[in-house]
Design a protein around this motif. Structure first.
Motif, short mmCIF file in Angstrom:
data_model
loop_
_atom_site.label_atom_id
_atom_site.label_comp_id
_atom_site.label_asym_id
_atom_site.label_seq_id
_atom_site.Cartn_x
_atom_site.Cartn_y
_atom_site.Cartn_z
N SER A 33 -1.64 5.87 13.40
CA SER A 33 -0.56 5.98 12.42
C SER A 33 0.40 4.80 12.49
O SER A 33 0.64 4.23 13.55
N ASP A 54 0.85 -1.20 0.00
CA ASP A 54 0.00 0.00 0.00
C ASP A 54 0.88 1.25 0.00
O ASP A 54 1.67 1.48 0.91
N GLN A 76 3.40 5.07 4.66
CA GLN A 76 2.78 5.26 5.97
C GLN A 76 1.25 5.29 5.83
O GLN A 76 0.71 5.48 4.74
N SER A 77 0.59 5.09 6.96
CA SER A 77 -0.87 5.16 7.00
C SER A 77 -1.27 5.95 8.24
O SER A 77 -0.63 5.86 9.29
N THR A 92 -0.42 4.48 -0.58
CA THR A 92 -1.30 5.66 -0.57
C THR A 92 -0.52 6.88 -0.10
O THR A 92 -0.63 7.97 -0.67
N ASN A 93 0.27 6.70 0.96
CA ASN A 93 1.14 7.77 1.46
C ASN A 93 2.58 7.29 1.26
O ASN A 93 3.02 6.32 1.89
N LEU A 142 -1.53 -1.92 9.06
CA LEU A 142 -1.41 -2.03 7.61
C LEU A 142 -0.10 -2.68 7.19
O LEU A 142 -0.05 -3.42 6.20
N THR A 177 -4.58 5.76 9.20
CA THR A 177 -5.86 5.19 9.62
C THR A 177 -5.82 3.72 10.02
O THR A 177 -6.76 3.22 10.63
N ASN A 178 -4.75 3.02 9.70
CA ASN A 178 -4.67 1.58 9.97
C ASN A 178 -3.31 1.22 10.52
O ASN A 178 -2.35 1.07 9.77
#
Length: 732
Positions: free
Chosen positions: A330, A253, A350-351, A255-256, A357, A353-354
């Protein structure tokens, strides 16, 4: 012949002599039952029941045990056994049982997930690995149809039915997606083998293998290949970062996601690429003094998986300083980017929200690809540096001559007309280099490039085409617009307030415009160059005035006494010069010499120039260099060149003990001898960091004492008379 025996070999013998001892135990109860039944018949008159079919082993003539099946019946008062040799059928049966046992053992212990179904695809059995892979026990699914959707995503049910039909036709292999009991989808390979009974496929064994790891490895190899291919393609470094982000997104993932690179020479960390849901500004910061998660990974050279609680703990321990956006959920995962064991930066996902992750498995995954990513970035960076250097001037960052001429060829067509060219020359670069060093000359050129860039428009092509020469290409620009552009540059230079003052710009420039009248580029360039040199000639005096003012201000800034000292020196020197019969030209030079004789002290460090106690031998050697420095400065400026030799020798002594060349007597230039006398006289009466002031009388005594050694005795005699006469006039 029976079991190899002739009939006479068996007659009269008990059959029990030939029967296996273990089987005798089974036969005795049967015979006992027979005897009991016979007695019962005698008593009751009822018929004897037919004896049961029995099996036993009988030793043949060769001593081998053979299997027999017998049925006993009464014939009169006798018991008749009808036996047949079943050795071969028994062996076949045992082999079948053994085969079934081996099949069951292999089925249950297989490392692959197996399912045993009938011709209608109903599940008869599964092995433990099937339960482990899919999550179902045999009790849960026995009798269910394998294609009812329990192991299929909704869009794969029809596919499953088709594969089942194919399996009954023969062996096949297929890769697809299947579903676990908890709904997890995963990649599998499916193969199947039909079991043929009586010539027809009646059963089927399906084999399922989890190929998640293999698919991940294949995906990984594809990611690495695509990144490597991108690094070797003609795309830009900026496009490479996007490719890296896109490719990594297929295995983790992203996303970030961001890439940080370190420049230890400049002590900074910068972020050439970043995508983030919460932070938009990734500022450049100091590498040595910052304590962020990113710098921690770069400094330690080790990966870090860090959730919010671990992050706060590291802050509390003083390992990290707070910075950037975080949430209680985080999680941050960063790995170092290394090329040949040298850390060049970090790659981070990084995340917010999870917090679950990423795992240690993801750390290893990202660490594995980081080497290829680092190599790709380094390769593309080097490629772009080489490309940049091939078209840019390394000092100023502007285009170089080769690129400028290439662009001039490209733009020299009517669709870009009118096409303007500005030629520009830096005045006094050599003076700056000789006086303050080439590093300061470089600063001057860099400063000019910044001024030119700020004054230019988007689309203008700025280039440094020589040591102190610059050229600017102005597409679709009229002659009037080119003139206005030049005026804008001149104004920027005139308003320049950079310090030190010697970096303030003094330039000559000229321009011309191509509207089709110049047949070739060379004539076009020559016309712009001619206009620039014409401007240089017209502005020659102002250029010399500029340097004179610059030097005067620098000397005054370094020594507040300089200005008054120079004015007094000019008056005394002119008085002495007139008395010895100097021409007007010589007097003009003497006046200039009075102002600039110590110009070389600009190049002497303040620590030496303003030292309040005795100079060391090495410091004194450095101080003596000021006359040579002044000489080099003066000879490179046309209006100052006539006094360059006088500046060089103004510290020579009449007896040859002075410096820098130890000239003696009249070999010392006359103007230098004059300045030597009047300068010493005025300096003795002035306070300096290294000495106090003396009276006029004491100064005159010292001048007289040094006549014939330090000073020209004839000039001293004339000078003393001038001072005496001046004193007399002052009394009147």
């Amino acid at each position: 012949m029976w079991c190899g025996y002739e009939p006479e070999e068996l007659l009269g013998k008990s059959p029990f002599e030939f029967i296996h001892p273990d089987d005798k135990k089974k036969l005795f109860p049967i015979l006992k039952n027979y005897v009991n039944a016979k007695i019962k018949k005698l008593l009751t008159g009822k018929e004897l029941p037919t004896t049961k079919r029995i099996e036993f082993r009988f030793k043949d003539k060769e001593g081998n045990w053979r299997d027999f099946q017998s049925t006993g019946n009464t014939v009169g008062n006798q018991l008749l056994f009808i036996s047949r040799d079943i050795t071969e059928s028994k062996q076949t049966e045992e082999a079948l049982i053994k085969s079934q046992q081996e099949f069951a053992s292999l089925f249950k212990s297989s490392p692959d997930a197996l399912v045993y179904t009938d011709e209608k695809s109903n599940i008869l059995d599964i092995n433990p690995r099937f339960t482990e892979l899919f999550g179902y026990t045999l009790e849960e699914i026995k009798g269910r149809n394998i294609d009812d959707g329990m192991v299929h995503p909704p869009d794969k049910i029809d596919e499953g039915k088709r594969l089942t039909c194919e399996a009954l036709k023969g062996y096949f292999y297929y890769e697809t997606i299947r579903k676990k009991k908890d709904g997890t989808l995963f990649p599998v390979s499916i193969s199947a083998t039909p079991l043929v009974i009586d010539g027809q496929a009646k059963r089927e064994i399906g084999i399922y293998i989890d190929i998640t790891e293999r698919k991940q490895n294949e995906t990984m190899q594809k990611v690495l290949y695509n990144i490597s291919r991108a690094a070797n393609s003609p795309i830009s470094l900026k496009q490479l970062y996007k490719t890296i982000h896109k490719e990594l997104g297929t295995i983790i993932d992203t996303t970030n996601f961001y890439i940080a690179l370190v420049n230890e020479k400049e002590d900074k960390i910068y972020f050439p690429y970043h995508q983030d849901e919460m932070d938009d500004n990734f500022f450049i910061f100091s590498f040595s003094t910052s304590n962020t998660l990113t710098t921690y990974v770069i400094k330690t050279g080790k990966p870090l998986l860090n959730d919010n609680s671990q992050y706060e703990e590291m802050i509390n321990q003083g390992i990290l300083s707070p910075g950037g956006s975080t949430t209680p959920q985080s999680i941050w995962l960063g790995v170092p980017l290394k090329v040949e064991n040298k850390v060049i930066g970090a790659m981070v996902v990084q995340s917010y929200t999870n917090s679950n992750l990423y795992s240690k498995k993801d750390t290893k995954l990202l660490e594995f690809v980081s080497s290829q990513v680092a190599t790709a970035i380094e390769r593309k960076s080097s490629e772009e540096k080489i490309k940049h250097l091939s078209f840019h001037d390394s000092l100023t960052g502007l285009y170089n001559r080769a690129y400028f001429e290439e662009e001039l060829e490209r733009y020299n067509f009517s669709r870009y007309y009118p096409l303007g060219i500005v030629m520009l020359d830096v005045n006094g670069l050599k003076v700056i280099n000789d006086t303050f060093g080439h590093s300061e000359g470089d600063r001057l050129l860099q400063h000019l490039s910044q001024v030119l860039t700020s004054a230019s428009r988007q689309g203008d092509i700025l280039a440094r085409i020589g040591g102190d020469e610059f050229a600017i290409l102005l597409p679709s620009t009229t002659s009037e617009e080119a003139h206005n552009f030049c005026e804008r540059i001149k104004k920027a230079c005139q308003q320049d307030i950079i310090k030190p003052i010697y970096l303030r710009l003094n330039i000559s420039l000229g321009h011309t415009t191509q509207e089709g009248e110049y047949k070739d580029i060379n004539s076009f360039l020559k016309e712009a160059d001619r206009n620039m040199y014409q401007g240089k000639l017209f502005n020659g005096k102002s250029r010399e005035k500029h340097f004179l003012e610059v030097f005067r201000i620098i000397l005054a800034e370094r020594d507040p006494h300089t200005s008054d000292h120079a004015q007094r020196l000019q008056e005394l020197a002119l008085s002495l010069g007139k008395r010895v019969g100097l021409t007007e030209y010589q007097l003009g030079n003497l006046k200039l010499l009075a102002l600039l004789h110590d110009i070389g002290k600009i190049g002497i460090p303040d620590s030496i120039l303003f030292k309040t106690y005795i100079l060391t031998p090495s410091e004194w050697k450095k101080m003596r260099e000021h006359s040579r420095i002044g000489y080099r400065m003066a000879k490179n400026i046309p209006d100052f060149a006539p006094i360059a030799q006088e500046i060089l020798h103004h510290h020579e002594h009449w007896d040859g003990t002075g410096y820098p060349e130890g000239l003696k007597g009249e070999k010392i230039p006359l103007l230098s001898r004059i300045i030597s006398v009047v300068d010493a006289y005025d300096v003795m009466q002035s306070r300096r960091p290294y000495k106090g002031a003396v009276s006029k009388t004491e100064a005159l005594k010292e001048i007289k004492r040094c006549a014939g050694t330090q000073f020209d005795p004839q000039l001293v005699e004339i000078f003393l008379k001038i001072i005496k006469n001046n004193a007399s006039r002052e009394k009147k």
